[in-house]
Design a protein around this motif. Structure first.
Motif, short mmCIF file in Angstrom:
data_model
loop_
_atom_site.label_atom_id
_atom_site.label_comp_id
_atom_site.label_asym_id
_atom_site.label_seq_id
_atom_site.Cartn_x
_atom_site.Cartn_y
_atom_site.Cartn_z
N GLU A 30 58.26 -49.33 9.08
CA GLU A 30 58.02 -48.90 7.69
C GLU A 30 59.33 -48.79 6.92
N GLU A 31 60.43 -48.64 7.65
CA GLU A 31 61.75 -48.57 7.03
C GLU A 31 62.44 -49.93 7.01
N LYS A 33 62.94 -51.97 9.67
CA LYS A 33 63.69 -52.28 10.89
C LYS A 33 62.69 -52.60 12.00
N VAL A 57 69.79 -45.37 10.66
CA VAL A 57 68.85 -45.04 9.59
C VAL A 57 69.60 -44.25 8.52
N ASP A 59 68.66 -42.44 5.62
CA ASP A 59 68.22 -41.12 5.18
C ASP A 59 67.50 -40.41 6.32
N VAL A 63 63.46 -39.43 6.98
CA VAL A 63 62.71 -40.20 7.96
C VAL A 63 62.28 -39.36 9.17
N LYS A 66 58.97 -37.69 8.79
CA LYS A 66 57.99 -38.78 8.72
C LYS A 66 57.63 -39.24 10.14
N TRP A 67 58.64 -39.38 10.98
CA TRP A 67 58.42 -39.75 12.38
C TRP A 67 57.61 -38.66 13.09
#
Length: 205
Positions: A30-31, A33, A57, A59, A63, A66-67
């Motif tokens: 989603e980022e 990668k 990563v 930010d 993130v 979110k994870w």
């Protein structure tokens, strides 16, 4: 032999490998990668924020939570290792004092561990946000020993990762490898004990 048994959590009490790696893979995609699961195995055993930093990563503060939410989508992949609950319960009913030193944050512990109903069996738990330094630094283990009012010679730390062993070694605490989680003894030649199954814990105390 030991008055205090301290456990790692992921890969020692809970089989969380698939949930951690699949959720990390998803949040990274989603980022923007894309990683194969095998390339993310280094993340097992270290704090989530440290994992994201190593993956460059940008930010991390955005993130990481979110994870933490995405990993809950894979909760069906998480289970207790066979017989571990019975062993932990037996320890809690004995004079042995028990604790946890984990790289999970306190909120992750609440979300991912407490549903299994094991928290009450442990006298003291140290999470990633309880100390400035994290495994393999000895601080989390030393703080747990202080909370349990135990000396390093009275304790053993049970874990499945190199970080767990390095943490124990640095703290001057005996280390037992949870082979059911690590699945290999390679790199663990200096472990004080190798435990093939949870029942073996009772044989060393």
């Amino acid at each position: 032999m030991f008055k205090c048994v301290i456990f790692d959590l992921d890969g020692t009490i809970l089989d969380t490998e698939k949930a951690i790696l699949k959720s990390l893979q998803k949040v990274l995609r989603e980022e923007g990668k894309d990683y194969q699961l095998e390339d993310l195995r280094f993340a097992l055993g270290i704090p989530g924020k440290e994992t994201l930093r190593r993956l460059n990563v940008i930010d991390v503060e955005r993130v990481h939570p979110k994870w933490a939410q995405i990993v809950l989508e894979f909760s069906q992949e998480v289970q207790m290792f066979k017989d571990i609950k019975e062993i932990i319960k037996a320890l809690s009913e004995s004079p042995i004092r028990t604790g946890i030193v984990t790289s999970k944050t306190r909120q992750e512990l609440i979300d991912e561990f407490e549903p299994f109903g094991l928290s009450s069996f442990f006298e003291h738990t140290i999470c990633a946000d309880d100390t400035e330094n994290h495994k393999p630094h000895p601080e989390p283990l030393l703080v747990c020993l202080e909370g349990l009012n135990a000396t390093k010679n009275e304790a053993i730390y049970i874990g499945d990762s190199i970080y767990d062993m390095q943490c124990a070694n640095s703290a001057g605490v005996k280390f037992a490898l949870a082979l059911w989680g690590s699945k290999t003894t390679k790199g663990f030649e200096s472990a004080d004990y190798v435990l093939n199954a949870p029942i073996d814990i009772l044989n060393i105390i």
